[in-house]
Design a protein around this motif. Structure first.
Motif, PDB file in Angstrom:
ATOM      1  N   GLY A  67     -10.170  -7.569   1.734  1.00 48.09           N
ATOM      2  CA  GLY A  67     -10.101  -7.053   3.097  1.00 48.09           C
ATOM      3  C   GLY A  67      -8.699  -6.816   3.630  1.00 48.09           C
ATOM      4  O   GLY A  67      -8.534  -6.484   4.799  1.00 48.09           O
ATOM      5  N   MET A  68      -7.675  -6.978   2.802  1.00 53.75           N
ATOM      6  CA  MET A  68      -6.302  -6.737   3.243  1.00 53.75           C
ATOM      7  C   MET A  68      -5.952  -5.261   3.030  1.00 53.75           C
ATOM      8  O   MET A  68      -6.442  -4.635   2.102  1.00 53.75           O
ATOM      9  N   ALA A  69      -5.076  -4.744   3.864  1.00 53.60           N
ATOM     10  CA  ALA A  69      -4.626  -3.345   3.741  1.00 53.60           C
ATOM     11  C   ALA A  69      -3.406  -3.281   2.825  1.00 53.60           C
ATOM     12  O   ALA A  69      -2.339  -2.819   3.218  1.00 53.60           O
ATOM     13  N   ALA A  70      -3.547  -3.751   1.585  1.00 54.20           N
ATOM     14  CA  ALA A  70      -2.426  -3.819   0.646  1.00 54.20           C
ATOM     15  C   ALA A  70      -2.151  -2.460   0.020  1.00 54.20           C
ATOM     16  O   ALA A  70      -3.066  -1.710  -0.285  1.00 54.20           O
ATOM     17  N   GLU A  71      -0.855  -2.174  -0.174  1.00 54.91           N
ATOM     18  CA  GLU A  71      -0.450  -0.958  -0.866  1.00 54.91           C
ATOM     19  C   GLU A  71       0.764  -1.273  -1.729  1.00 54.91           C
ATOM     20  O   GLU A  71       1.451  -2.275  -1.527  1.00 54.91           O
ATOM     21  N   VAL A  72       1.033  -0.409  -2.694  1.00 58.03           N
ATOM     22  CA  VAL A  72       2.160  -0.581  -3.606  1.00 58.03           C
ATOM     23  C   VAL A  72       3.255   0.405  -3.216  1.00 58.03           C
ATOM     24  O   VAL A  72       2.985   1.588  -3.008  1.00 58.03           O
ATOM     25  N   VAL A  73       4.488  -0.106  -3.112  1.00 55.68           N
ATOM     26  CA  VAL A  73       5.645   0.739  -2.852  1.00 55.68           C
ATOM     27  C   VAL A  73       6.715   0.400  -3.890  1.00 55.68           C
ATOM     28  O   VAL A  73       6.701  -0.671  -4.485  1.00 55.68           O
ATOM     29  N   MET A  74       7.641   1.335  -4.093  1.00 54.57           N
ATOM     30  CA  MET A  74       8.714   1.135  -5.064  1.00 54.57           C
ATOM     31  C   MET A  74       9.991   0.742  -4.348  1.00 54.57           C
ATOM     32  O   MET A  74      10.379   1.375  -3.361  1.00 54.57           O
ATOM     33  N   ASP A  75      10.632  -0.319  -4.818  1.00 53.19           N
ATOM     34  CA  ASP A  75      11.958  -0.719  -4.343  1.00 53.19           C
ATOM     35  C   ASP A  75      12.951  -0.207  -5.383  1.00 53.19           C
ATOM     36  O   ASP A  75      13.100  -0.809  -6.453  1.00 53.19           O
ATOM     37  N   LEU A  76      13.580   0.917  -5.097  1.00 50.51           N
ATOM     38  CA  LEU A  76      14.489   1.539  -6.061  1.00 50.51           C
ATOM     39  C   LEU A  76      15.723   0.689  -6.342  1.00 50.51           C
ATOM     40  O   LEU A  76      16.207   0.645  -7.469  1.00 50.51           O
ATOM     41  N   GLU A  77      16.237   0.005  -5.332  1.00 45.50           N
ATOM     42  CA  GLU A  77      17.436  -0.814  -5.511  1.00 45.50           C
ATOM     43  C   GLU A  77      17.195  -1.970  -6.473  1.00 45.50           C
ATOM     44  O   GLU A  77      18.078  -2.333  -7.243  1.00 45.50           O
ATOM     45  N   GLN A  78      16.001  -2.558  -6.428  1.00 51.69           N
ATOM     46  CA  GLN A  78      15.691  -3.697  -7.296  1.00 51.69           C
ATOM     47  C   GLN A  78      14.875  -3.297  -8.514  1.00 51.69           C
ATOM     48  O   GLN A  78      14.536  -4.157  -9.325  1.00 51.69           O
TER      49      GLN A  78
END
Length: 58
Positions: free
Chosen positions: A31-42
């Motif tokens: 039930g969480m609104a989880a999404e994947v994003v990219m951290d380019l610096e790390q």
């Protein structure tokens, strides 16, 4: 919009392996609104959820 990081995954995982996507899908199943994003610096994938306001609307 502010977001909270639930988990970090290195971007250099084995080919065909998508642990960040699998983790986010499991959180969405809860039930969480989880999404994947990219951290380019790390060079990492982050699983994030929107941060909920805690100050009563200020």
């Amino acid at each position: 919009m502010r977001r909270t990081v639930l988990e970090r995954f290195p971007a250099g995982g084995p080919r065909g392996s998508r642990p960040a996507e699998e983790f986010a899908a499991a959180r969405r199943g809860e039930g969480m609104a989880a999404e994947v994003v990219m951290d380019l610096e790390q060079d990492a994938f982050l699983v994030v959820v929107p941060q909920q306001p805690t100050d009563g609307g200020h």
